[in-house]
Design a protein around this motif. Structure first.
Motif, PDB file in Angstrom:
ATOM      1  N   VAL A  44     -69.984 -17.041  67.459  1.00 20.36           N
ATOM      2  CA  VAL A  44     -69.283 -17.698  66.362  1.00 20.36           C
ATOM      3  C   VAL A  44     -68.365 -16.667  65.718  1.00 20.36           C
ATOM      4  CG1 VAL A  44     -69.559 -18.827  64.121  1.00 20.36           C
ATOM      5  CG2 VAL A  44     -71.227 -19.243  65.918  1.00 20.36           C
ATOM      6  N   ALA A  45     -67.125 -17.070  65.379  1.00 14.51           N
ATOM      7  CA  ALA A  45     -66.197 -16.181  64.677  1.00 14.51           C
ATOM      8  C   ALA A  45     -65.413 -17.002  63.660  1.00 14.51           C
ATOM      9  CB  ALA A  45     -65.249 -15.502  65.653  1.00 14.51           C
ATOM     10  N   LEU A  46     -65.219 -16.437  62.463  1.00 14.03           N
ATOM     11  CA  LEU A  46     -64.502 -17.101  61.382  1.00 14.03           C
ATOM     12  C   LEU A  46     -63.316 -16.252  60.948  1.00 14.03           C
ATOM     13  CD1 LEU A  46     -64.320 -19.326  59.141  1.00 14.03           C
ATOM     14  CD2 LEU A  46     -65.852 -17.870  57.783  1.00 14.03           C
ATOM     15  N   THR A  47     -62.143 -16.889  60.881  1.00 13.30           N
ATOM     16  CA  THR A  47     -60.938 -16.248  60.366  1.00 13.30           C
ATOM     17  C   THR A  47     -60.234 -17.272  59.483  1.00 13.30           C
ATOM     18  OG1 THR A  47     -60.714 -14.989  62.418  1.00 13.30           O
ATOM     19  CG2 THR A  47     -58.795 -15.054  60.964  1.00 13.30           C
ATOM     20  N   GLY A  48     -60.252 -17.056  58.162  1.00 10.38           N
ATOM     21  CA  GLY A  48     -59.613 -18.001  57.230  1.00 10.38           C
ATOM     22  C   GLY A  48     -60.273 -19.355  57.298  1.00 10.38           C
ATOM     23  N   ASN A  49     -59.498 -20.355  57.729  1.00 12.78           N
ATOM     24  CA  ASN A  49     -60.083 -21.696  57.857  1.00 12.78           C
ATOM     25  C   ASN A  49     -60.296 -22.076  59.323  1.00 12.78           C
ATOM     26  OD1 ASN A  49     -57.419 -22.148  58.637  1.00 12.78           O
ATOM     27  ND2 ASN A  49     -57.326 -24.158  57.663  1.00 12.78           N
ATOM     28  N   ARG A  50     -60.330 -21.094  60.210  1.00 16.32           N
ATOM     29  CA  ARG A  50     -60.556 -21.321  61.645  1.00 16.32           C
ATOM     30  C   ARG A  50     -61.928 -20.805  62.045  1.00 16.32           C
ATOM     31  NH1 ARG A  50     -56.655 -24.594  63.839  1.00 16.32           N
ATOM     32  NH2 ARG A  50     -54.624 -24.002  63.061  1.00 16.32           N
ATOM     33  N   LEU A  51     -62.720 -21.674  62.644  1.00 24.24           N
ATOM     34  CA  LEU A  51     -64.050 -21.314  63.115  1.00 24.24           C
ATOM     35  C   LEU A  51     -64.092 -21.537  64.620  1.00 24.24           C
ATOM     36  CD1 LEU A  51     -66.984 -20.517  62.283  1.00 24.24           C
ATOM     37  CD2 LEU A  51     -67.472 -22.963  62.186  1.00 24.24           C
TER      38      LEU A  51
END
Length: 179
Positions: free
Chosen positions: A63-70
Motif C-alpha cells: 500500500v502507498a499513499l501520496t496526497g489523495n492517491r492510494l
C-alpha cells in the motif's frame, strides 16, 4: 511483476452470493426464494469449495499513499487443504473515496470507503490473480488505514484468519507499506 485485472462479469455473481448470505440469515421467504434462484447460476463456479471444504486464504501486498492517491497491490493465495473456485477480498479505508473511480475488472465499490474484488481461482497451495488498484480519495489525507479481509470464499471454512485479515497504516509519504 505483471498485474492482471480480474474478470468484470464475475463481480455480479460474488455480490449476489454475498446478498444471499445476508438474506439467508434473515430466514425470510425472500431470502429463501433468492437463494433458490441463485443456486443454479453458481453451480460449477464453486466446484472445489463448499460447506465441507476447508481452505486457508491469505493476502500479501503493498500500500502507498501520496496526497489523495492510494495505490494497492494485492496477491491472494490459498495454502489449502482445498482449492477455492473464487473468493472476494474486501478493502476498507479510513477515508472516503472520490465519487468516480476507475477500478480494475472484477472490482466494485461497496460503499463510501469500501472496494471488493474477486480473486479468481485459488488453487491448492497456489496464487490467484494480482489485483492492482489506483484509488482516488475524496480529499488528501495525512494517513489512511487500509483493512483487508475476506468478504466471501465460496463457503469454505478458513480457520486461520491471521493471514487474511490485515490492518495497514499508510502515511502520505509515497513510501510503500507491505503486509
Amino acid at each position: 511483476m505483471e498485474v492482471v485485472a480480474v474478470r468484470r462479469g464475475a463481480v455480479r455473481s460474488v455480490v449476489m452470493a454475498g446478498l444471499l448470505v445476508l438474506l439467508g440469515g434473515l430466514g425470510s421467504g425472500v431470502g429463501n426464494a433468492l437463494a433458490g434462484a441463485g443456486a443454479g447460476a453458481g453451480a460449477g463456479a464453486e466446484a472445489g469449495a463448499g460447506p465441507e471444504a476447508e481452505a486457508d486464504v491469505a493476502y500479501h501486498g503493498r500500500v502507498a499513499l501520496t496526497g489523495n492517491r492510494l495505490r494497492i497491490l494485492l496477491v491472494p493465495e490459498n495454502e489449502g487443504p482445498s482449492a477455492v473456485a473464487n473468493a472476494t477480498v474486501r478493502l476498507g479505508l479510513s477515508a472516503d473515496l472520490a465519487g468516480r473511480q476507475e477500478l480494475a475488472e472484477g472490482c466494485a465499490r461497496a460503499g463510501l470507503r469500501e472496494v471488493v474484488c474477486e480473486t479468481g481461482e485459488l488453487p491448492l497451495h497456489g496464487r490467484g490473480r494480482h489485483i492492482g488498484l489506483a484509488l482516488r480519495l475524496k480529499e488528501p489525507a495525512a494517513e489512511v488505514v487500509v483493512r483487508v479481509d475476506t468478504w466471501w470464499n465460496g463457503g469454505a471454512t478458513d480457520r486461520n484468519h491471521a493471514n487474511n485479515e490485515h490492518v495497514v497504516l499508510a502515511l502520505d509519504t509515497g513510501d510503500t507499506y507491505a503486509f
